[in-house]
Write an enzyme that holds these catalytic residues in place. Structure first.
Site, short mmCIF file in Angstrom:
data_model
loop_
_atom_site.label_atom_id
_atom_site.label_comp_id
_atom_site.label_asym_id
_atom_site.label_seq_id
_atom_site.Cartn_x
_atom_site.Cartn_y
_atom_site.Cartn_z
N GLY A 1 0.85 -1.20 0.00
CA GLY A 1 0.00 0.00 0.00
C GLY A 1 0.89 1.24 0.00
N ARG B 1 0.91 -5.13 -5.06
CA ARG B 1 1.09 -6.18 -4.05
C ARG B 1 1.55 -7.47 -4.71
NH1 ARG B 1 -0.71 -4.26 0.87
NH2 ARG B 1 -2.30 -2.63 0.77
N ASP C 1 5.63 -5.26 5.79
CA ASP C 1 6.06 -6.63 6.11
C ASP C 1 6.07 -7.56 4.89
OD1 ASP C 1 3.33 -6.42 6.11
OD2 ASP C 1 3.00 -7.71 7.85
N THR D 1 4.80 1.90 6.33
CA THR D 1 3.39 1.54 6.41
C THR D 1 2.68 2.56 7.28
OG1 THR D 1 1.71 0.04 7.29
CG2 THR D 1 3.89 -0.21 8.21
N ASP E 1 0.29 1.82 8.93
CA ASP E 1 -0.23 1.05 10.07
C ASP E 1 0.71 1.03 11.27
OD1 ASP E 1 -2.34 0.45 8.44
OD2 ASP E 1 -1.64 -1.55 7.92
N ASP F 1 2.92 -1.05 12.10
CA ASP F 1 2.92 -2.36 12.76
C ASP F 1 4.20 -3.18 12.49
OD1 ASP F 1 2.42 -2.79 10.09
OD2 ASP F 1 0.75 -4.18 10.39
N ARG G 1 -5.33 -3.58 9.95
CA ARG G 1 -5.88 -4.94 9.87
C ARG G 1 -5.68 -5.71 11.16
NH1 ARG G 1 -2.62 -5.96 4.82
NH2 ARG G 1 -4.07 -5.68 3.11
O1 F6P Z 1 -0.88 -0.81 3.87
C1 F6P Z 1 -1.69 -1.37 4.86
C2 F6P Z 1 -3.08 -0.92 4.71
O2 F6P Z 1 -3.07 0.43 4.88
C3 F6P Z 1 -4.06 -1.63 5.65
O3 F6P Z 1 -4.33 -0.94 6.83
C4 F6P Z 1 -5.28 -1.79 4.81
O4 F6P Z 1 -6.02 -2.93 5.20
C5 F6P Z 1 -4.71 -2.00 3.46
O5 F6P Z 1 -3.56 -1.20 3.41
C6 F6P Z 1 -5.66 -1.67 2.33
O6 F6P Z 1 -4.93 -1.57 1.16
P1 F6P Z 1 -5.51 -1.73 -0.31
O7 F6P Z 1 -6.87 -1.17 -0.32
O8 F6P Z 1 -4.54 -0.97 -1.15
O9 F6P Z 1 -5.46 -3.20 -0.61
#
Ligand code: F6P
Length: 342
Positions: free
Chosen positions: A10, A72, A103, A125, A127, A129, A171
Site C-alpha cells: 500500500g 502487491r 512486512d 506503512t 499502520d 505495525d 488490519r
Molecule cells: O498498507 C496497509 C493498509 O493500509 C491496511 O491498513 C489496509 O487494510 C490496506 O492497506 C488496504 O490496502 P488496499 O486497499 O490498497 O489493498
C-alpha cells in the site's frame, strides 16, 4: 555501484521523500547510478524499469504516493518468481536493491537476501505495525488525517445528537485508531488486539448521551466483536493472502442504533488516510531512513533494514522486522482510558 529501487505494498506519504534521499545522496556522495523498478516486485519480476537520476527526484519531497508506482505482486507466490527477480536484476548489472515497503515487501526482500541478492529494506506503512522500528513513516500523516476528521465529525455529531462510528485502517494492529483516537478525543477506541463486547459498547454510548456528549467511536477495520468473526467486505484476498477488510463501522452503527435507539452514523476514512502530502515528521523520518539505506548499500550491509530507535536511525536485520508484527500492548489502551468499556 548501480542500485535498483522499488516501492511495494500500500502506498503511503513519504515514499517519494525516501526515493529522493536515496538517489540524491547516493549520486552526490558515492557516485552511484540508479534504476527505478516500477510497481513493487512486479518491476524486477517483469523487468520493467526506468533510469533515475537526481533531476528525476527534484521537487518530489512533498508529493504523496510514489513516482515508481506500487503493487502487491508477490514473487514468492509465483512459480520460479524469486529466481526470475534475481536473474533480471543481475542481467541489468545491478549490484543490489533498496526495497521500500511493509512486512510483505520486506518478507520478499529477506528471502531474496537468503538466495544471495543484496537488498536493504526501508520500513513503510501507515499502520506502524512493523517490528524493530519505533515508528514507520506515513503513520504520523495518517494519524493527523484521523485527528482532523474527528475534529470535524465531533461538531456535526454534537449538533445532531448522533453517535458516530469512524472506521480507520489497521488490519491486525490498532495504532492508527489508538493515536488518532487519542489526538481527536474519541470516546471509545476499538482495536484488533482486543475483542469488543457489543452490549458494553452500547451501555457506554448510552452513558455518553446521558452525560450530554454525542459519542465518537473510532474502530480499526480489523476490530472484532467478541461474539462474531472478522467483519469483511467479501472482496476476496490479495496476493499475500490478506482478506480485504471493511465494514466494521457500518456493522457497528446499525447495531448501536438498533439496541440503544440512538441515531448512529458511520464514516469510513479509507484511502484518505494514505493519500496526499506527508507531515513534517514523516518527511524528516523518510529522508533520514533513505540516507541510512544508501549508506548501508554503499557499505554492502545487505539483509538489513533501516530503523528508528528513539531518535537515532540504525540498522536491524530484515528478519527482525518481518517475523512478528508490532501490535498495541494492553497497557497502552489502559493508559489512554480505552481499556473497554472506558
Ligand atoms: O498498507 C496497509 C493498509 O493500509 C491496511 O491498513 C489496509 O487494510 C490496506 O492497506 C488496504 O490496502 P488496499 O486497499 O490498497 O489493498
Amino acid at each position: 555501484m548501480k542500485i535498483g529501487l522499488l516501492t511495494g505494498g500500500g502506498d503511503c506519504p513519504g515514499l517519494n521523500a525516501v526515493i529522493r534521499a536515496v538517489v540524491m545522496r547516493g549520486s552526490r556522495e558515492w557516485g552511484h547510478e540508479f534504476v527505478g523498478y516500477l510497481d513493487g516486485w512486479k518491476g524486477p519480476l517483469e523487468d520493467q524499469k526506468i533510469d533515475l537520476g537526481p533531476e528525476d527526484v527534484r521537487g518530489i519531497l512533498a508529493q504523496g504516493g510514489t513516482i515508481l508506482g506500487s503493487s502487491r505482486t508477490n514473487p514468492s507466490a509465483i512459480d520460479g518468481g524469486e529466481q526470475k527477480v534475481i536473474e533480471n536484476v543481475r542481467a541489468a548489472g545491478i549490484d543490489g536493491l533498496v526495497a521500500i515497503g511493509g512486512d510483505d515487501t520486506l518478507g520478499v526482500a529477506r528471502k531474496l537476501t537468503e538466495d544471495g541478492l543484496g537488498v536493504v529494506g526501508v520500513p513503510k506503512t501507515i499502520d506502524n505495525d512493523l517490528n524493530a522500528t519505533d515508528y514507520t513513516f506515513g503513520f504520523d500523516t495518517a494519524v493527523n488525517i484521523v485527528m482532523e476528521s474527528l475534529d470535524r465529525l465531533r461538531t456535526t455529531g454534537a449538533s445532531h445528537h448522533r453517535a458516530l462510528v469512524v472506521e480507520v485502517m489497521g488490519r491486525h494492529a490498532g495504532w492508527i485508531a489508538l493515536h488518532g483516537g487519542m489526538a481527536g478525543g474519541a470516546d471509545l477506541v476499538l482495536v484488533p488486539e482486543k475483542e469488543f463486547d457489543l452490549a458494553e459498547i452500547c451501555s457506554h454510548v448510552e452513558a455518553c448521551f446521558e452525560a450530554g456528549v454525542a459519542p465518537l467511536i473510532v474502530a480499526s477495520e480489523g476490530a472484532v466483536p467478541a461474539e462474531g468473526t472478522e467483519v469483511t467486505s467479501a472482496k476476496g484476498t490479495d496476493a499475500f493472502g490478506h482478506v480485504r477488510l471493511g465494514g466494521i463501522a457500518g456493522w457497528l452503527a446499525d447495531r448501536i442504533e438498533e439496541k440503544t435507539g440512538r441515531e448512529t452514523r458511520s464514516v469510513v476514512l479509507g484511502h484518505l488516510q494514505r493519500g496526499g502530502t506527508p507531515t513534517a515528521f514523516d518527511r524528516v523520518l523518510a529522508t533520514r531512513l533513505g540516507y541510512k539505506a544508501i549508506e548501508a548499500a554503499s557499505q554492502g550491509d545487505w539483509g538489513n533494514m533501516t530503523t528508528l530507535r528513539g531518535t537515532s536511525i540504525q540498522l536491524a536485520p530484515l528478519a527482525d522486522a518481518v517475523d512478528e508484527s508490532k501490535i498495541v500492548p494492553a497497557d497502552r489502551l489502559t493508559e489512554a482510558g480505552y481499556g473497554y468499556p472506558a
